[in-house]
Design a protein around this motif. Sequence first.
Motif, short mmCIF file in Angstrom:
data_model
loop_
_atom_site.label_atom_id
_atom_site.label_comp_id
_atom_site.label_asym_id
_atom_site.label_seq_id
_atom_site.Cartn_x
_atom_site.Cartn_y
_atom_site.Cartn_z
N LEU A 288 0.83 -1.21 0.00
CA LEU A 288 0.00 0.00 0.00
C LEU A 288 0.86 1.26 0.00
N ILE A 289 1.89 1.27 0.82
CA ILE A 289 2.78 2.44 0.88
C ILE A 289 3.49 2.63 -0.47
N SER A 290 3.87 1.54 -1.10
CA SER A 290 4.52 1.64 -2.41
C SER A 290 3.57 2.24 -3.44
N GLU A 291 2.28 1.84 -3.39
CA GLU A 291 1.29 2.39 -4.31
C GLU A 291 1.08 3.88 -4.07
N LEU A 292 1.02 4.26 -2.80
CA LEU A 292 0.84 5.69 -2.49
C LEU A 292 2.03 6.51 -2.97
N SER A 394 -23.12 3.29 -13.61
CA SER A 394 -23.05 4.43 -12.68
C SER A 394 -21.68 4.58 -12.04
N GLU A 395 -20.80 3.59 -12.19
CA GLU A 395 -19.49 3.63 -11.53
C GLU A 395 -18.34 3.79 -12.52
N LEU A 396 -18.66 3.99 -13.79
CA LEU A 396 -17.60 4.05 -14.80
C LEU A 396 -16.67 5.23 -14.61
N GLU A 397 -17.17 6.35 -14.13
CA GLU A 397 -16.31 7.52 -13.90
C GLU A 397 -15.63 7.47 -12.54
N ALA A 398 -16.28 6.82 -11.57
CA ALA A 398 -15.73 6.82 -10.20
C ALA A 398 -14.56 5.86 -10.03
N ILE A 399 -14.38 4.91 -10.93
CA ILE A 399 -13.34 3.90 -10.72
C ILE A 399 -11.93 4.48 -10.77
N ARG A 405 -13.51 1.39 -4.95
CA ARG A 405 -13.67 0.04 -5.49
C ARG A 405 -15.14 -0.18 -5.80
N PRO A 406 -15.43 -0.63 -7.02
CA PRO A 406 -16.83 -0.85 -7.38
C PRO A 406 -17.49 -1.88 -6.48
N HIS A 407 -18.81 -1.79 -6.44
CA HIS A 407 -19.57 -2.74 -5.63
C HIS A 407 -19.71 -4.09 -6.30
N THR A 408 -19.29 -4.20 -7.55
CA THR A 408 -19.38 -5.47 -8.27
C THR A 408 -18.22 -6.38 -7.86
N ALA A 409 -18.35 -7.64 -8.24
CA ALA A 409 -17.32 -8.61 -7.90
C ALA A 409 -16.01 -8.36 -8.63
N GLY A 415 -9.09 -7.84 -3.52
CA GLY A 415 -8.36 -7.47 -2.32
C GLY A 415 -7.48 -6.26 -2.50
N GLY A 416 -7.66 -5.49 -3.59
CA GLY A 416 -6.84 -4.31 -3.83
C GLY A 416 -7.32 -3.12 -3.03
N TRP A 417 -6.61 -1.99 -3.21
CA TRP A 417 -6.96 -0.78 -2.47
C TRP A 417 -7.62 0.27 -3.36
N GLY A 418 -7.78 0.01 -4.62
CA GLY A 418 -8.38 0.99 -5.52
C GLY A 418 -7.43 2.08 -5.93
N LEU A 419 -6.12 1.78 -5.98
CA LEU A 419 -5.14 2.79 -6.36
C LEU A 419 -4.59 2.58 -7.78
N GLY A 420 -4.77 1.38 -8.33
CA GLY A 420 -4.19 1.09 -9.65
C GLY A 420 -4.72 2.01 -10.74
#
Length: 453
Positions: A288-292, A394-399, A405-409, A415-420
Amino acid sequence: MARIFSANRIFIKLLLGFWLCSSLIIALVALLPLLQQNYDRAPLPAKLEQVLARSAKQLQDNAAAHPEKLLRWQGHRHGGNKHMRLFLTDEEGRLLNGRRNSRTMRHFMLMAEEAGHPISHQFRDDLMFGPYQFAINGNHYALWGRLPARHPRPWFLFLADNIMLTLGLAIALSGLICALLAWHLGKPLRQLKQSADALANGELGCRVNEQTCRRGDEIGQLANAFNAMADAIEQTMHSQQRLISDVSHELRTPLTRLQLALALARKQGLEGKELSRIGYEAEQLELLISELLELSRVKNRDLDKMKVYELAETLSQVLDDAEFEAEQQHKQLTIILPEDLCLPHHPRSLSRAIENLLRNAIRYADSHIRLSAVQQGKHINIVIEDDGPGIDASELEAIFRPFYRPHTARERESGGWGLGLAITQAAVTAHRGTISAANRPQGGLMIRISLPC
């Protein structure tokens, strides 16, 4: 009070502009009758007056010797001009050398009567002049002249005779004046909009130009306020990025100590479920720190240091790794990347952006992934597609937001943090490009990147 009525206020500019425009048009239209009246009452030229005087003298001489000739006088070819026609009227205005007055003659006689003195007037096809008053045997007569000629007429008479054309010219002139006023007000507003769009697209250094800021009206005040706002936003964003970078660096120190303590404990033979869990969480925290730190580095890239490289050369290692990863998961990766595509970029940040997208596509694709790049005009478009489950519309711009992280599977199971994708968008923005996501009609997700070349 003086400030309210300042000439630099937009309200005053609009008021004066439209008022002057309408006043100018009204004045020009109102002047036409006056100009025509002055032209209609032009004094009788001396040369034409001499023609009438000589003819009157001949009439007087002939009538004194032969009175019956006065009624038979026709008035043709007098004054040395064979096309000139002279008309004789009595004191009641009746024509003596013709059957009846023409409309043009009657009109001219009324004009001369109104003027009160001999005049000349150019009609469309005739030059009329007169009258020359004289008397024979106590009776008063008047001589009038007509000279067929197409002399050039003043422009205002042409406008006076063509009301619809005059109206059209007035509308065109008022439109031109209003267009100049609209351009004067619209140009700085367009510059403000362009600066606002650039700021919204991540170009934090974009500002309204000095010429607009120096305006003394509300637009100039708005431009200065916009620049102040942009300065504050840029400072806040840089402070936030520095904070993330500094915090990430500071977190690495206790994290390194924790990992060292875990290594020592394992070396001493201490093992257990809790210790393994601590080691796993320490590894996740390190990632996580590396991604930040990567996100902070990408956002702080200096655009002026970009160099022109071949896109295929920059992505060669990333594409090799992606092909290997897809092959291990029994999926097919199709790559369409011409060798001659070149653009200015930072190889590391752009490679990381494409790598994140390819890994996501390979992870969620059912069987096929496709990467294609093509140059269209002054931009290079890169498209990455997969045949996976896609994302809710509805989540295409928010990703692309950090930690989203989207609510979909599609993301919950990773298990990611949504930083990629946030790192990808930051890299694309740093290259003055755009990125967007869309669901394919046949299923799956499509990511489109447009970069200037």
